[in-house]
Enzyme design. Structure first.
Site, PDB file in Angstrom:
ATOM      1  CD  GLU A  35      37.473  38.835  44.007  1.00  0.00           C
ATOM      2  OE1 GLU A  35      37.836  37.815  44.609  1.00  0.00           O
ATOM      3  OE2 GLU A  35      37.911  39.967  44.280  1.00  0.00           O
ATOM      4  CG  ASP A  67      36.958  35.711  52.798  1.00  0.00           C
ATOM      5  OD1 ASP A  67      37.356  34.919  53.670  1.00  0.00           O
ATOM      6  OD2 ASP A  67      37.031  36.954  52.917  1.00  0.00           O
ATOM      7  CD  GLU A  78      35.131  42.230  47.132  1.00  0.00           C
ATOM      8  OE1 GLU A  78      36.262  41.875  47.518  1.00  0.00           O
ATOM      9  OE2 GLU A  78      34.224  41.434  46.853  1.00  0.00           O
ATOM     10  CE1 TYR A 126      39.964  43.965  49.809  1.00  0.00           C
ATOM     11  CE2 TYR A 126      39.671  42.788  47.732  1.00  0.00           C
ATOM     12  CZ  TYR A 126      39.152  43.258  48.931  1.00  0.00           C
ATOM     13  OH  TYR A 126      37.837  43.042  49.247  1.00  0.00           O
TER      14      TYR A 126
HETATM   15  C1  EVA Z   1      38.568  39.845  51.150  1.00  0.00           C
HETATM   16  N1  EVA Z   1      38.151  39.794  48.804  1.00  0.00           N
HETATM   17  O1  EVA Z   1      39.638  39.310  50.924  1.00  0.00           O
HETATM   18  C2  EVA Z   1      37.488  39.826  50.072  1.00  0.00           C
HETATM   19  C3  EVA Z   1      36.553  38.657  50.161  1.00  0.00           C
HETATM   20  C4  EVA Z   1      35.556  38.763  49.013  1.00  0.00           C
HETATM   21  O2  EVA Z   1      35.914  38.635  51.408  1.00  0.00           O
HETATM   22  C5  EVA Z   1      37.576  39.334  47.684  1.00  0.00           C
HETATM   23  O3  EVA Z   1      35.423  39.012  46.643  1.00  0.00           O
HETATM   24  O4  EVA Z   1      38.183  39.503  46.654  1.00  0.00           O
HETATM   25  C6  EVA Z   1      36.279  38.621  47.696  1.00  0.00           C
HETATM   26  O5  EVA Z   1      34.566  37.804  49.114  1.00  0.00           O
HETATM   27  O6  EVA Z   1      38.333  40.380  52.219  1.00  0.00           O
END
Ligand code: EVA
Length: 605
Positions: free
Chosen positions: A418, A167, A512, A474
């Site tokens: 990842e 991404d 993240e 997330y």
């Molecule tokens: C995202 N999520 O969705 C981020 C990506 C990133 O930009 C990830 O490791 O899991 C990736 O590169 O914003």
């Protein structure tokens, strides 16, 4: 052992380094026929482009921005007559993703991998006291046999197109500085340092590699320029009395000078700033100089307006000022090794770096973070081509560790971002790369990799390789965002409870977590993409982090908004920045500043 030295270019008593940054001739090889047409002797046209920079964002044509294939660079360089008898090299900070180097029409070398330096030994190919032509072919096509992974497709109109499995925009070209170097025949090739702290004193274990047999001497100078220690020999120890330790935001740097001597005559001299510190993982703690440290900071990118992924000294300065302002102490070089100048700055400013190799996209999907959130699995490591990928990955790890091992700021290696880990096929692959990192690093720094959403306590077959468990999560964005955030929190806690139950005796960090946020968008009540939601999301995640003692760090995604491939999920790029792409704060920056400035460096220690 690598073919050429990775040491950063320096001018000393015995060495010369001349910057070749500036405008280079440039040609986009739309037909892919450059070689046949003899571009090695000189490229057509009279277009010029800055080096270092990505080539994509200068032009107004979409075909150039999206170009997949070969681009050619050319310039003249003058090689001084007094360099005759020396070893002469061209040194590229990086060429993304692969390059072939020609000097005066002769092919000198090629290099695979777009984020690490390499040298071309041009000693036998240059004319002295004369101008010489350098031509570089750079190719930016993505494959599954090199990192970062992706594919290159051919559109019905015959044009090639890159399809990253990651991404961030596939910026490419000569994105880092180029140097012309002159070294003596016998020179310092590489060195390893390791530290021991004993009360007020320190011991530096050293191992120096040279290209000859002459004697080696070392001298260490403190910040006032006073000699603090010295030693003779290629291997041994140096004792530093009353050592000043390198600490977070309080970085004491010594200057190490390495000599190769022939009696009183200096054959070679190399110098570098170093920091005395130890790094270790013990039970659930990350210990810097034996004391617990809690990581606060970011996953970053090298990404900015106009120059793309090109190294920009001004952007670097601004980023460090913002990181200090917000109370961060660390960052991860997501998703590739950064420009060397950034590590030098982190050494100076006392920032902790998780240094990541470009192993991203080892999960077959164009939107892997989305699909992993919905439970998709793929047996990425079962491909027939996996052994080729493994070889490239291992070479990149060797180059990374050789390049960065002597930076005090580098406290851990991130060996993948990842990857697919739910299939057994990943296990032998992981085994090899984790063992290699351990073997190559004399400091035995902790190794880690960032776990994707579907790498869970009961599905991930590879977390046991990590010294620090690093989670990319997330909940509240890809999983149960918006009004469902309470459900997201529930699922998040459920996962953390499951990790806790495993009782791994390892530190956990978040590499993240984040929510896309439009920098100008305010909404009351909040909706996803608004600044209010980003804060709501952070209040939720921070609450979870603070509920578990074994969570020892938080690095939010991302430091700043950044460019990605266009698509329905991205509004002119990824907007999870705490700062905009122009490096101005979103509202959440103040929330984080409040939190991070309030957390002691040894939080949960
Ligand atoms: C995202 N999520 O969705 C981020 C990506 C990133 O930009 C990830 O490791 O899991 C990736 O590169 O914003």
């Amino acid at each position: 052992m690598l073919e050429n030295s990775m040491l950063y270019p320096k001018t000393t008593v015995s060495r010369r380094s001349v910057s070749l940054d500036g405008m280079w001739k440039f040609w986009i090889d739309e037909t892919g026929t450059g070689e046949k047409e003899g571009f090695a002797d000189g490229i057509p046209g009279n277009d010029t482009i800055p080096v270092p920079a990505s080539f994509q964002d200068f032009y107004t044509k979409k075909e150039i921005r999206e170009f997949a294939g070969d681009v050619w660079y050319e310039r003249e360089m003058f090689v001084p007559g007094e360099w005759e008898g020396k070893e002469v090299f061209l040194r590229f900070g990086a060429a993304t993703h692969r390059a072939e180097v020609y000097v005066n029409g002769r092919k000198i070398t090629e290099h695979e991998g777009g984020f690490l330096p390499f040298c071309a030994d041009i000693t036998g190919a240059v004319h002295y006291n004369a101008s010489n032509k350098v031509v570089v072919k750079v190719n930016n096509e993505l494959t599954v046999t090199n990192i970062p992974c992706g594919e290159t497709i051919v559109l019905p109109d015959g044009k090639k197109m890159n399809k990253p499995y990651f991404d961030f925009f596939n910026y490419s070209g000569l994105q880092r500085s180029v140097y012309l170097l002159a070294l003596p025949k016998e020179y310092v090739f590489d060195f390893d340092l390791n530290y021991e702290i004993t009360g007020k004193d320190a011991v530096i274990h050293f191992h120096i590699q040279t290209t000859g047999e002459h004697e080696v001497a070392l001298a260490l100078y403190d910040e006032k320029g006073r000699q603090a220690a010295s030693a003779m020999g290629k291997s041994g120890i140096m004792k530093v009395e009353n050592a000043h330790l390198w600490r977070v935001h309080n970085a004491y740097l010594y200057r190490l000078v390495i000599y190769i001597l022939d009696g009183d005559v200096i054959i070679d001299e190399y110098e570098q700033e170093i920091g005395i510190r130890t790094i270790q993982v013990k039970d659930t703690s990350i210990l810097l100089n034996g004391e617990p440290v809690y990581l606060k900071g970011f996953g970053k990118h090298e990404d900015s307006d106009i120059v793309g992924r090109g190294f920009h000294i001004g952007v670097m300065k601004r980023d460090f000022e913002l990181m200090k302002w917000i109370g961060a102490n660390s960052f991860r070089t997501a998703h590739y090794p950064y420009s060397e100048e950034i590590y030098q700055m982190a050494d100076r400013e006392g920032f902790l770096i998780i240094d990541e190799v470009a192993a991203v996209g080892l999960f077959e999907s164009l939107m892997n973070f989305m699909e992993a959130s919905s439970g998709k699995k793929s047996a990425f490591f079962k491909k027939e081509t996996t052994p080729i990928l493994l070889k490239a990955h291992k070479k990149a790890i060797e180059e990374l560790i050789t390049r960065d091992k002597n930076h005090p700021s580098v406290i851990a290696w991130s060996l993948l971002n990842e990857p697919e880990t739910t299939d057994e096929a990943a296990v032998p692959y992981f085994e090899e790369i984790f063992a290699l990192a351990h073997e190559l690093d004399s400091q035995k720094r902790p190794r880690t990799f960032a776990l994707i959403m579907n790498s869970l306590p009961n599905t991930c077959k590879c977390y046991q390789f990590s010294d620090i468990i690093a989670l990319n999560r997330y909940y509240g964005w890809y999983v149960k965002g918006g009004y469902e955030i309470s459900e997201a929190e529930h699922l998040f806690r459920q996962e953390m409870d499951a990790w806790k139950a495993l009782d791994l005796h390892k530190p956990f960090i978040f590499t993240e977590y984040g929510a896309d946020t439009l920098g100008l968008e305010h909404k009351l009540p909040s909706v996803m993409w608004s600044q209010e939601y980003q804060e709501e999301y952070l209040n939720m995640t921070n609450g979870v982090f603070d509920s578990y003692d074994f969570i020892k760090g938080e690095q939010i995604w991302n430091f700043a908004d950044f460019q990605t491939t266009e698509g329905i999920l991205r509004v002119d790029g990824n907007k999870k920045g705490i700062f905009t792409r122009q490096r101005q704060p979103k509202d959440a920056a103040y929330l984080l500043r409040n939190r991070w400035r309030g957390l002691p460096e040894n939080f949960k220690g």
